[in-house]
Write a protein that holds these residues in place. Structure first.
Motif, PDB file in Angstrom:
ATOM      1  N   ASP A   1      -8.847 -84.900  31.815  1.00 44.45           N
ATOM      2  CA  ASP A   1     -10.290 -84.493  30.560  1.00 44.45           C
ATOM      3  C   ASP A   1     -10.835 -85.998  31.506  1.00 44.45           C
ATOM      4  O   ASP A   1     -11.072 -86.386  29.489  1.00 44.45           O
ATOM      5  N   ASP A   2     -10.864 -86.640  31.945  1.00 45.40           N
ATOM      6  CA  ASP A   2     -11.774 -88.235  32.318  1.00 45.40           C
ATOM      7  C   ASP A   2     -10.403 -89.216  31.498  1.00 45.40           C
ATOM      8  O   ASP A   2     -11.031 -89.935  30.887  1.00 45.40           O
ATOM      9  N   ARG A   3      -9.647 -88.792  31.140  1.00 47.61           N
ATOM     10  CA  ARG A   3      -8.337 -90.032  30.758  1.00 47.61           C
ATOM     11  C   ARG A   3      -7.342 -89.983  31.533  1.00 47.61           C
ATOM     12  O   ARG A   3      -6.723 -88.761  32.413  1.00 47.61           O
ATOM     13  N   ASP A   4      -6.280 -90.814  31.859  1.00 46.24           N
ATOM     14  CA  ASP A   4      -4.934 -91.328  32.592  1.00 46.24           C
ATOM     15  C   ASP A   4      -3.693 -90.857  31.574  1.00 46.24           C
ATOM     16  O   ASP A   4      -4.123 -90.881  30.492  1.00 46.24           O
ATOM     17  N   HIS A   5      -2.880 -89.722  32.746  1.00 39.02           N
ATOM     18  CA  HIS A   5      -1.783 -89.639  32.448  1.00 39.02           C
ATOM     19  C   HIS A   5      -1.078 -89.459  32.645  1.00 39.02           C
ATOM     20  O   HIS A   5      -1.170 -89.977  34.022  1.00 39.02           O
ATOM     21  N   THR A   6       0.286 -89.537  33.429  1.00 35.74           N
ATOM     22  CA  THR A   6       1.436 -89.652  33.804  1.00 35.74           C
ATOM     23  C   THR A   6       2.016 -88.971  34.755  1.00 35.74           C
ATOM     24  O   THR A   6       2.171 -88.775  35.725  1.00 35.74           O
ATOM     25  N   TYR A   7       1.726 -87.981  34.189  1.00 35.45           N
ATOM     26  CA  TYR A   7       1.319 -85.750  35.110  1.00 35.45           C
ATOM     27  C   TYR A   7      -0.608 -85.311  34.641  1.00 35.45           C
ATOM     28  O   TYR A   7      -0.183 -85.046  33.928  1.00 35.45           O
ATOM     29  N   CYS A   8      -1.008 -85.526  35.871  1.00 34.89           N
ATOM     30  CA  CYS A   8      -2.335 -84.865  35.793  1.00 34.89           C
ATOM     31  C   CYS A   8      -2.016 -83.909  36.575  1.00 34.89           C
ATOM     32  O   CYS A   8      -2.614 -83.968  38.125  1.00 34.89           O
ATOM     33  N   LEU A   9      -2.784 -82.512  35.606  1.00 34.43           N
ATOM     34  CA  LEU A   9      -2.890 -81.206  37.113  1.00 34.43           C
ATOM     35  C   LEU A   9      -4.273 -81.673  37.324  1.00 34.43           C
ATOM     36  O   LEU A   9      -5.234 -82.020  36.542  1.00 34.43           O
ATOM     37  N   GLU A  10      -4.223 -81.499  38.996  1.00 37.80           N
ATOM     38  CA  GLU A  10      -5.751 -81.498  39.474  1.00 37.80           C
ATOM     39  C   GLU A  10      -6.625 -80.101  39.908  1.00 37.80           C
ATOM     40  O   GLU A  10      -7.670 -80.514  40.205  1.00 37.80           O
ATOM     41  N   ASN A  11      -5.645 -79.256  39.969  1.00 39.08           N
ATOM     42  CA  ASN A  11      -6.575 -77.993  39.442  1.00 39.08           C
ATOM     43  C   ASN A  11      -5.902 -76.587  38.788  1.00 39.08           C
ATOM     44  O   ASN A  11      -5.390 -76.990  38.068  1.00 39.08           O
ATOM     45  N   ASN A  12      -6.154 -75.672  38.691  1.00 36.70           N
ATOM     46  CA  ASN A  12      -5.936 -74.529  37.746  1.00 36.70           C
ATOM     47  C   ASN A  12      -6.001 -74.645  36.611  1.00 36.70           C
ATOM     48  O   ASN A  12      -5.225 -74.083  35.804  1.00 36.70           O
ATOM     49  N   GLU A  13      -6.978 -75.586  35.801  1.00 37.50           N
ATOM     50  CA  GLU A  13      -6.912 -75.707  34.742  1.00 37.50           C
ATOM     51  C   GLU A  13      -6.396 -74.904  33.461  1.00 37.50           C
ATOM     52  O   GLU A  13      -6.113 -74.744  32.369  1.00 37.50           O
ATOM     53  N   ASP A  14      -7.407 -73.488  33.849  1.00 37.64           N
ATOM     54  CA  ASP A  14      -6.808 -72.260  33.214  1.00 37.64           C
ATOM     55  C   ASP A  14      -5.825 -71.754  32.973  1.00 37.64           C
ATOM     56  O   ASP A  14      -5.228 -70.925  31.884  1.00 37.64           O
ATOM     57  N   GLN A  15      -4.357 -72.079  33.945  1.00 40.01           N
ATOM     58  CA  GLN A  15      -3.636 -72.888  33.886  1.00 40.01           C
ATOM     59  C   GLN A  15      -2.586 -73.339  33.702  1.00 40.01           C
ATOM     60  O   GLN A  15      -1.366 -73.187  34.155  1.00 40.01           O
ATOM     61  N   PHE A  16      -3.035 -74.253  32.864  1.00 45.51           N
ATOM     62  CA  PHE A  16      -1.765 -75.579  32.766  1.00 45.51           C
ATOM     63  C   PHE A  16      -1.051 -75.302  31.662  1.00 45.51           C
ATOM     64  O   PHE A  16      -0.100 -75.850  32.160  1.00 45.51           O
ATOM     65  N   GLU A  17      -0.832 -73.997  30.788  1.00 43.44           N
ATOM     66  CA  GLU A  17       0.696 -74.060  30.698  1.00 43.44           C
ATOM     67  C   GLU A  17       1.776 -73.601  31.584  1.00 43.44           C
ATOM     68  O   GLU A  17       2.709 -73.932  31.459  1.00 43.44           O
ATOM     69  N   ALA A  18       0.973 -72.352  32.579  1.00 48.93           N
ATOM     70  CA  ALA A  18       1.919 -72.265  33.566  1.00 48.93           C
ATOM     71  C   ALA A  18       2.270 -73.132  33.891  1.00 48.93           C
ATOM     72  O   ALA A  18       3.381 -73.334  34.726  1.00 48.93           O
ATOM     73  N   ALA A  19       1.229 -74.209  34.194  1.00 49.82           N
ATOM     74  CA  ALA A  19       1.346 -75.192  35.775  1.00 49.82           C
ATOM     75  C   ALA A  19       2.989 -76.330  34.118  1.00 49.82           C
ATOM     76  O   ALA A  19       4.170 -76.769  35.576  1.00 49.82           O
ATOM     77  N   LYS A  20       2.053 -76.205  33.627  1.00 55.03           N
ATOM     78  CA  LYS A  20       3.327 -77.718  33.057  1.00 55.03           C
ATOM     79  C   LYS A  20       4.481 -76.900  32.443  1.00 55.03           C
ATOM     80  O   LYS A  20       5.772 -77.556  32.800  1.00 55.03           O
ATOM     81  N   ALA A  21       5.412 -75.596  32.377  1.00 55.55           N
ATOM     82  CA  ALA A  21       6.708 -74.914  32.067  1.00 55.55           C
ATOM     83  C   ALA A  21       7.050 -75.444  33.624  1.00 55.55           C
ATOM     84  O   ALA A  21       8.236 -75.668  33.873  1.00 55.55           O
ATOM     85  N   GLN A  22       6.179 -75.308  35.223  1.00 58.97           N
ATOM     86  CA  GLN A  22       6.761 -74.992  35.932  1.00 58.97           C
ATOM     87  C   GLN A  22       7.092 -76.481  36.871  1.00 58.97           C
ATOM     88  O   GLN A  22       8.335 -76.678  37.026  1.00 58.97           O
ATOM     89  N   LEU A  23       6.113 -77.275  35.924  1.00 57.67           N
ATOM     90  CA  LEU A  23       7.127 -78.475  36.421  1.00 57.67           C
ATOM     91  C   LEU A  23       8.202 -79.606  35.232  1.00 57.67           C
ATOM     92  O   LEU A  23       8.720 -79.930  35.916  1.00 57.67           O
ATOM     93  N   VAL A  24       7.885 -79.050  34.346  1.00 58.46           N
ATOM     94  CA  VAL A  24       9.384 -79.077  33.479  1.00 58.46           C
ATOM     95  C   VAL A  24      10.473 -78.635  34.023  1.00 58.46           C
ATOM     96  O   VAL A  24      11.226 -78.443  33.642  1.00 58.46           O
ATOM     97  N   ASP A  25      10.327 -77.650  33.981  1.00 58.09           N
ATOM     98  CA  ASP A  25      11.450 -76.797  34.586  1.00 58.09           C
ATOM     99  C   ASP A  25      12.075 -77.587  36.038  1.00 58.09           C
ATOM    100  O   ASP A  25      13.507 -77.852  36.565  1.00 58.09           O
TER     101      ASP A  25
END
Length: 517
Positions: A299-323
């Motif tokens: 979102d034009d800011r820096d994050h420790t882990y930044c999703l670079e694609n499929n932003e519309d599926q962010f919650e699913a991506a985050k759940a996968q990374l956390v798991d």
């Protein structure tokens, strides 16, 4: 719109835009293969006979501007030699070429970039520019591209001066900066690409007076079969602010392949799928050990882990990374061993990290929780393959610092390269078979006749330096000379790459590696 000064470039790029395919020298009938049918088509054209699929840009084999019998001879030689057609990617990241990229920018747009930097030095704001790409006599002009500043600690103002100072054509103190180019930022169509390539990362050789460190590392990844490494090559950068009397020569830059959707697509056959989730780990906090870390999308800011694609599926991506992190940190040894073999090409990862440690990359995942990408090749929460993608290799080959558990990238123990709390590589090396492979890869690299051996490395470095040495002097007045030293801020100024004395980095590192059990 694009304007192509070269007739050959015009024909080539019209074919690219209209068919989303790439046509190259010798593919006369444009069927994406090189064989006797191309010779037949070329001969028919010369004789005035019907020549289906004929493409003039591909038919001028010898590049003299005419299509005649000499091109037939050249084409037959290509076919008999087993020559393969190049893709657009191969054309742009051509290690044998030394292209020029010229940017033409309106003064108001340039001042907008300066103002954006003054408001936020980490700005990711794009400005409009025109790009001209020159290679081997072809000239490609692309209007209305996006140009921005890049870098973390290396990011700075492209014009030195007090905050709020705008462009002064009569006195401009130019400074080297990293640039990001997005050809289709403002107009998203096939015309706003460089032969199909949408983005470039342009990096000045910051703190590397040898001009080779990152080039060497990515080249070594490729040579050692680590296909997740970026492609890169040298180029020359020019900048012209409209109204100025002349353009500015910014000097020799690295042109690096961005790690993005196109990166995944180009390697789809290896990844199996390019539709999964791509993450960037940075901020020296991305140790894959804290599920409460700053996890978000770009979102034009820096994050420790930044999703670079499929932003519309962010919650699913985050759940996968956390798991993934929970399993990486929480599984018992036997369960971990079975699981990591299921979700990861462990051999590729160990080979990747052998190169990483051999070149002395201390600002990495294991030691500093920084500078890497990870890719899950499926959006399924549990069913995927995980890939580690190496990134940002300028502070290597003897450029060393007090960081993490390290103070000497040449002599530090390769088996304890980083912090214990960062689990990925540490847990792998706890298993004797994985540890043996890792040590074997390191020793293979560092052997006298290995890819990381002194004499092979020195030969490649000299070749690169000879290619660029006459072009490093530039209008910024910075980084004007090639010389054999690490970065000035490093804590081991004694290391050398070409001098074969006791402080040669390749020799020191090989001794460290060969001392392993």
């Amino acid at each position: 719109m694009k304007r192509y000064i070269s007739t050959l470039a015009l024909v080539l790029c019209l074919a690219l835009a209209s068919n989303a395919r790439t046509f190259y020298r010798g593919d006369v009938n444009t069927d994406l293969s090189l064989d006797v049918s191309d010779a037949t088509t070329l001969i028919n054209h010369i004789l005035g006979l019907e020549a289906p699929g004929f493409d003039a840009g591909c038919a001028d084999i010898n590049g003299d501007g005419d299509i005649n019998v000499s091109d037939v001879t050249e084409l037959i030689n290509l076919i008999l030699s087993g020559h393969e057609l190049k893709t657009a990617h191969d054309y742009v990241w051509d290690y044998d070429a030394f292209p020029e990229i010229h940017f033409n920018i309106k003064v108001d747009d340039w001042n907008a970039l300066l103002a954006a930097y003054d408001a936020d030095p980490n700005t990711k704001q794009y400005i409009v520019a025109q790009a001209t790409y020159l290679k081997n006599g072809d000239r490609t002009v692309i209007d209305s591209i996006g140009l921005r500043l890049r870098g973390n600690t290396s990011r700075r103002r492209p014009e030195a001066g007090a905050k709020g100072r705008m462009h002064n054509p009569n006195y401009t103190d130019w400074q080297h900066v990293h640039f990001g180019v997005k050809f289709d930022k403002f107009i998203d169509d096939d015309e706003h690409t460089l032969l199909g390539i949408k983005k470039l990362t342009l990096k000045w050789l910051k703190d590397d007076p040898t001009y080779v460190r990152e080039m060497y590392c990515y080249d070594l990844f490729r040579r050692y079969g680590v296909w997740t490494g970026c492609d890169d090559t040298y180029c020359r950068i020019y900048l012209h602010i409209e109204g100025d009397k002349k353009e500015v020569y910014y000097g020799v830059y690295e042109m690096i392949e961005p790690i993005d959707k196109a990166f995944l697509k180009r390697r789809k056959s290896q990844f199996v799928s390019n539709k999964g989730f791509l993450w960037k780990g940075e901020q020296a906090k991305a140790g894959l050990n804290d599920t409460n870390a700053d996890i978000y999308f770009d979102d034009d800011r820096d994050h420790t882990y930044c999703l670079e694609n499929n932003e519309d599926q962010f919650e699913a991506a985050k759940a996968q990374l956390v798991d993934f992190m929970l399993k990486l940190n929480g599984k018992g040894d036997e369960s971990f061993y079975k699981w990591i073999n299921e979700v990861c090409d462990v051999d590729l990862l160990l080979r990747t990290y052998a190169v990483n440690v051999a070149v002395g990359m201390w600002d990495d995942y294991w030691n500093n929780a920084n500078n890497y990408y990870i890719y899950f090749n499926s959006t399924d929460l549990y069913n995927y393959k995980f890939f580690f993608i190496p990134y940002d290799y300028d502070n290597t080959l003897g450029t060393s610092a007090e960081c993490g558990v390290q103070s000497d990238a040449g002599r530090h123990d390769p088996l304890n390269w980083g912090k214990k709390e960062y689990p990925l590589i540490r847990r792998l090396l706890a298993f004797p078979d994985f540890k043996a492979k890792y040590i074997g890869y390191l020793k293979e690299l560092a052997a006298d006749d290995g890819l990381f051996g002194l004499h092979a490395s020195k030969a490649r470095i000299i070749e690169w330096q000879n290619k660029i040495k006459d072009y490093v002097a530039n209008d910024t007045g910075e980084d004007m000379t090639i010389y054999d030293q690490p970065a000035s801020w490093g804590n081991h100024s004694e290391y050398r790459l070409l001098d074969e004395g006791e402080n040669n980095f390749f020799k020191v590192k090989a001794a460290t590696i060969n001392a392993l059990p």
